[in-house]
Design a protein around this motif. Structure first.
Motif, PDB file in Angstrom:
ATOM      1  N   ILE A  47      42.161 104.989  50.134  1.00  0.00           N
ATOM      2  CA  ILE A  47      41.873 105.329  51.528  1.00  0.00           C
ATOM      3  C   ILE A  47      43.000 104.848  52.433  1.00  0.00           C
ATOM      4  N   PHE A  48      43.441 103.599  52.220  1.00  0.00           N
ATOM      5  CA  PHE A  48      44.475 103.020  53.078  1.00  0.00           C
ATOM      6  C   PHE A  48      45.802 103.763  52.910  1.00  0.00           C
ATOM      7  N   SER A 106      46.372 106.845  51.776  1.00  0.00           N
ATOM      8  CA  SER A 106      46.393 108.198  52.344  1.00  0.00           C
ATOM      9  C   SER A 106      46.328 108.114  53.857  1.00  0.00           C
ATOM     10  N   GLY A 107      45.645 107.081  54.391  1.00  0.00           N
ATOM     11  CA  GLY A 107      45.622 106.891  55.844  1.00  0.00           C
ATOM     12  C   GLY A 107      47.024 106.679  56.384  1.00  0.00           C
ATOM     13  N   ILE A 108      47.791 105.780  55.732  1.00  0.00           N
ATOM     14  CA  ILE A 108      49.176 105.513  56.138  1.00  0.00           C
ATOM     15  C   ILE A 108      49.991 106.806  56.086  1.00  0.00           C
ATOM     16  N   PHE A 128      49.093 109.994  56.169  1.00  0.00           N
ATOM     17  CA  PHE A 128      48.766 111.036  57.139  1.00  0.00           C
ATOM     18  C   PHE A 128      49.037 110.553  58.570  1.00  0.00           C
ATOM     19  N   PHE A 129      48.874 109.233  58.784  1.00  0.00           N
ATOM     20  CA  PHE A 129      49.073 108.674  60.121  1.00  0.00           C
ATOM     21  C   PHE A 129      50.539 108.801  60.532  1.00  0.00           C
ATOM     22  N   PHE A 130      51.435 108.368  59.633  1.00  0.00           N
ATOM     23  CA  PHE A 130      52.853 108.424  59.983  1.00  0.00           C
ATOM     24  C   PHE A 130      53.488 109.759  59.624  1.00  0.00           C
ATOM     25  N   MET A 162      42.621 101.069  48.426  1.00  0.00           N
ATOM     26  CA  MET A 162      44.028 101.428  48.574  1.00  0.00           C
ATOM     27  C   MET A 162      44.225 102.951  48.598  1.00  0.00           C
TER      28      MET A 162
END
Lengths: 354, 315
Positions: free
Chosen positions: B111-112, B114-116, B118-120, B109
């Protein structure tokens, strides 16, 4: 020969990756990109031709080494995620050895010294985590995470102060290595020798864990620590030894990054190979040989980051998001072991003749 | 005049930084406290914090036209909490599946999340979003440093009130008792007819709501910008902080202030010209956390105050 059980152990993670790909497609759609175009680009950028394979393998090398930092202690029942810190410390150790020896010794000797000091630095870093766990009962997951931040602060301090090359203005860096001391490429390719280090380390780790009494003792202690104590196994020494080995693998990854890729130590060391390594270890279910293969997959995904930005207008965090999705799907697939009837070994009753 | 303060600026800056830097710690640690009381660990609050910070900033920026500069940041805070709840629901569901380890889910979570974020969050790095208005208790002074130090956020005050309220909740309400029962003795709770899954799910989702608000305090209060480097591990340190606070919400408040102060040490010393060990002083919160864990943990016995089922395989 593949038994149904190992068939299950291969099929479930692969199914999880496919589900993650589908979910990832939805995110791409939300960001206004065509999912199938994105899949195609990832494949082309990662495995489409020999030159992209080389890019993939260059990234796979540090991932393999860093994955062992999580995979080895997992056999002892420890969840260690200090990969990034051990990698950074290994890079620091390597640059210290490389700069101190300079041209006073043949390059081959300098490279061995760099690798050794990098491994000692990385190994000692994780051994501290193991020692705290064994003698003070400090949760190894949290302490290893904190050690990541401390290692990065140490690196920033060293390259911003005592070791700083005054000519590195925008990105504080250490003095560069002598060119002849840098790790070369495998002849005929652009892939540096770090890949060989990674594959050899994975094979050694596999043999060590699965085929030696040392590995057997570690697995026993990981299975039931009280039984291991009663059997007279030196649990403390095992913890320290495994943690040192784990950290030294990540430290070697740092040495490879310094000696083959950057040629100096700077903040490029902590670009996420540590966190990628954790993912690899979990997807490979802490099997070192599987980790080598999963590293190539993840290396391919990392290699495609640039093209996703350029031709699909996706942000650079796309790769991070995908890693998170894969991780979550693989964890969910763990709960499906033994649940899918078609993958279960047939019971004795069904085969009276057997 | 700020120069006239000289070295006195250091304790003043640390005091101000304690409140500013302590706010995210406070919310995340209260969230983690709520989660761990039910017997599950959520390491993924770092990801929740980042997602919260991003969504608060984005909503505050996008809604300023529609609801005005004063309301927009509060709408952002609310959305940050809701975004946290979504991530919390994923964690709560996944970490209660068979053979799934909650620590591993937490790492995923991080990784997920921070991915969310930075992605949005990429399009919102440049624009300036309206900040949460602050209460200027230092208006009487004409020393800018004192004015800056006494600019207090309503979020901080909310957190300070929330800590004893949560203490009371655990101690004196039926729901608080249920959560403690599930965290201490799941079997007994099950015998009482309580759904362990539901109680843990609600605790994790509620904790993630608070962590999301903690993220909003980063992007809309201090440092008050949205960048990918906005969180420096507060979400992770919160886990250690809860151990230090012995799963007691009021002690979480004190611990958060201590950590906020430790975080302000580096910048405060830099402002008076001590910058040779800038990076090392910035590592002070991590070293402090580690030192506290080394001192307080023991291999022999479990810690007093620890929920009985914490870190055990759920049956």
């Amino acid at each position: 020969m593949l038994t149904r059980k190992s068939f299950e152990a291969i099929l479930l993670p692969m199914g999880a990756i496919i589900v993650a790909l589908l979910l990832f497609g939805l995110f791409c759609l939300a960001a206004g990109a065509n999912p199938f175009g994105v899949y195609g680009s990832i494949y082309k950028a990662a495995f489409g031709q020999w030159s992209s394979w080389q890019n993939t393998l260059i990234r796979a090398a540090p991932l393999m080494l860093s994955a062992l930092c999580t995979a080895l202690p997992a056999r002892l029942g420890l969840v260690i995620i200090g990969n990034e810190g051990a990698l950074v410390m290994g890079g620091v150790g390597a640059i210290i050895a490389g700069l101190a020896m300079g041209t006073s010794a043949p390059p081959f000797v300098v490279q061995i010294a760099m690798a050794l000091l990098g491994m000692v630095f990385g190994g000692a870093w994780i051994a501290i985590v193991g020692a705290l766990r064994h003698w003070r009962g400090v949760n190894e997951t949290i302490s290893s995470l904190l050690m990541n931040y401390i290692a990065i602060a140490l690196l920033n301090h060293l390259v911003g102060g005592p070791m700083r090359d005054p000519s590195s203005l925008n990105k504080p860096s250490s003095f560069p290595l002598e060119d002849i001391n840098r790790l070369g490429d495998i002849p005929g390719t652009r892939i540096h020798f770090g890949l060989i280090y990674g594959i050899v380390a994975c094979i050694i780790a596999y043999i060590l864990i699965q085929r030696t009494t040392f590995g057997f003792a570690a697995r026993t202690a990981g299975g039931n620590i009280r039984a291991a104590r009663i059997a007279g196994l030196p649990v403390g020494q095992l913890t320290l030894a495994i943690c040192f080995l784990a950290g030294s693998c990540a430290g070697l990854a740092g040495m490879v990054e310094v000696a083959a890729v950057h040629g100096r130590a700077n903040e490029s060391l902590n670009v996420g190979y540590g966190y990628g390594g954790i993912l690899v270890a979990f997807v490979a279910r802490h099997n070192p040989l599987a980790a080598a293969i999963v590293s190539m997959l993840l290396g391919g995904i990392l290699a495609s980051g640039g093209i996703l930005q350029r031709s699909h207008g996706l942000p650079d965090a796309t790769v991070l998001l995908f890693q998170g999705l894969v991780f979550l799907c693989v964890l969910y697939s763990e709960s499906l072991y033994g649940k899918i009837p078609a993958l279960q070994p047939k019971s004795e009753l069904a085969h009276p003749s057997a | 005049m700020a120069d006239a303060l000289g070295w006195w600026g250091v304790p003043l800056a640390i005091a101000a930084g304690t409140m500013r830097g302590g706010t995210p710690f406070l919310f995340v640690s209260l969230g983690e406290c709520l989660t761990e009381k039910s017997g599950k660990i959520n390491l993924g609050l770092e990801g929740t914090l980042l997602t919260g910070a991003m969504s608060a900033y984005a909503v505050s920026y996008l809604s300023r036209e529609a609801v005005g500069d004063v309301m927009a940041p509060f709408l952002g805070v609310l959305v940050a909490g809701l975004a946290g709840m979504v991530l919390g629901a994923i964690h709560g569901w996944l970490s209660q599946q068979r053979r799934v380890n909650d620590v591993a889910v937490g790492i995923a979570m991080i990784i997920f999340g921070s991915g969310i974020a930075f992605f949005f969050g990429k399009p919102f790095i440049q624009p300036v979003a309206p900040q949460i208005p602050t209460l200027n208790l230092g208006a009487w002074s004409d020393v800018p440093a004192i004015q800056a130090a006494l600019r207090i956020s309503p979020l901080f005050i909310f957190g300070v009130i929330l800590a004893p309220a949560m203490q009371w909740f655990f101690k004196s309400t039926r729901w608080g008792l249920l959560i403690r029962a599930v965290g201490d003795a799941p079997e007994a709770a099950r015998a009482m007819g309580v759904s362990i899954f539901k109680v843990r799910m609600l605790s994790i989702v509620g904790g993630s709501f608070l962590a999301g608000i903690g993220g909003a305090s980063l992007s809309l209060y201090y440092p008050g910008v949205w960048t990918e480097l906005i969180s420096s591990g507060q979400g992770l340190m919160a886990v250690a902080l809860v151990i230090f606070a012995r799963w007691n919400p009021v002690q979480c408040l004190y611990a958060s202030l201590l950590f906020g102060g430790a975080q302000a040490l580096g910048p405060a010393l830099q402002s008076v010209g001590v910058d040779s060990f800038y990076y090392l002083f910035n590592a002070a919160p991590y070293v402090l956390t580690l030192a506290i864990m080394i001192i307080t943990c023991s291999p022999k016995k479990t810690l007093t105050g620890a929920p009985g089922a914490l870190g055990k395989e759920s049956s």
